[in-house]
Design an enzyme around this catalytic site. Structure first.
Site, PDB file in Angstrom:
ATOM      1  N   HIS A 246       0.832  -1.197   0.000  1.00 46.97           N
ATOM      2  CA  HIS A 246       0.000   0.000   0.000  1.00 46.97           C
ATOM      3  C   HIS A 246       0.872   1.256   0.000  1.00 46.97           C
ATOM      4  CE1 HIS A 246      -3.668   2.334   1.102  1.00 46.97           C
ATOM      5  NE2 HIS A 246      -2.759   3.139   1.607  1.00 46.97           N
ATOM      6  N   GLU A 247       1.780   1.329   0.950  1.00 43.22           N
ATOM      7  CA  GLU A 247       2.618   2.528   1.067  1.00 43.22           C
ATOM      8  C   GLU A 247       3.550   2.665  -0.136  1.00 43.22           C
ATOM      9  OE1 GLU A 247       1.660   4.627   3.129  1.00 43.22           O
ATOM     10  OE2 GLU A 247       0.427   3.318   4.355  1.00 43.22           O
TER      11      GLU A 247
ATOM     12  N   HIS B 262       1.831   4.475  -2.822  1.00 40.89           N
ATOM     13  CA  HIS B 262       1.924   5.925  -2.656  1.00 40.89           C
ATOM     14  C   HIS B 262       3.292   6.412  -3.136  1.00 40.89           C
ATOM     15  CE1 HIS B 262      -1.829   6.586  -0.617  1.00 40.89           C
ATOM     16  NE2 HIS B 262      -1.549   5.770   0.383  1.00 40.89           N
TER      17      HIS B 262
ATOM     18  N   HIS C  90       3.420   6.563  -6.852  1.00 41.45           N
ATOM     19  CA  HIS C  90       2.638   7.715  -7.304  1.00 41.45           C
ATOM     20  C   HIS C  90       3.502   8.976  -7.293  1.00 41.45           C
ATOM     21  CE1 HIS C  90      -1.429  10.055  -6.775  1.00 41.45           C
ATOM     22  NE2 HIS C  90      -0.841  10.310  -7.934  1.00 41.45           N
TER      23      HIS C  90
HETATM   24 ZN   LIG Z   1      -2.999   5.116   1.740  1.00 39.30          ZN
END
Ligand SMILES: [Zn+2]
Length: 163
Positions: A33-34, A37, A40
């Protein structure tokens, strides 16, 4: 021309002296998940910073991280990281199937408690200011709103209540 700098931090228990750090599936999920990010931010090439990385609108900011989470159990990805610490064998297929099957565990409860809380929010927002101020029995208001849609199940309380 300025390259981004992104740091991911993951809090995991320190292993015993001389032992490798092993991750639970929850920790792997957080890592993916991280890292979504992070990707991104690393891949952002924009004119306006508002459209890069975690500066984007809140309803989009979790999209790259959710996509990255989707690949945790992707066969090709799983085979590259989920290997036995001593034998280097890949995760057995039956274990992978169980992980897939467990992804739906408790989703009825999770969805119901979330929807109930969201419905209470909607019920409050459907009132005018004077109507809302006149409500003195908050618990009764919540119970009535939940009964209206059949989510008044005491075994599945709302995730949160009115303040
Ligand atoms: Zn998040």
């Amino acid at each position: 021309g300025t390259s981004p700098v992104v740091v991911n931090n993951l809090n995991v228990p320190r292993p015993a002296e001389g032992q490798p750090t092993l991750l639970t599936l929850d920790e792997v999920t957080t890592l993916f998940h991280e890292f979504g990010h992070a990707l991104h931010g690393l891949f952002a090439t924009v004119t306006y910073p508002h459209f890069a990385g975690t500066n984007v609108f809140r309803d989009f900011v979790e999209f790259p991280s959710q996509v990255n989470e989707m690949w945790i159990l992707w066969p090709e990805v799983l085979a590259s990281y989920a290997r036995h610490i001593d034998t280097d064998e890949p995760l057995p297929a039956e274990v992978t199937e169980k992980l897939h099957a467990s992804s739906a565990f408790n989703q009825g409860f999770a969805t119901s408690e979330y929807l109930a809380a969201a419905w209470i929010d909607q019920a409050w927002h459907s009132l005018g200011a004077e109507e809302a101020a006149a409500v003195t029995d908050v618990a009764g208001f919540e119970a009535s709103a939940l009964a209206d849609i059949g989510l008044d199940n005491p075994l599945v309380p709302t995730r949160y209540s009115s303040t």
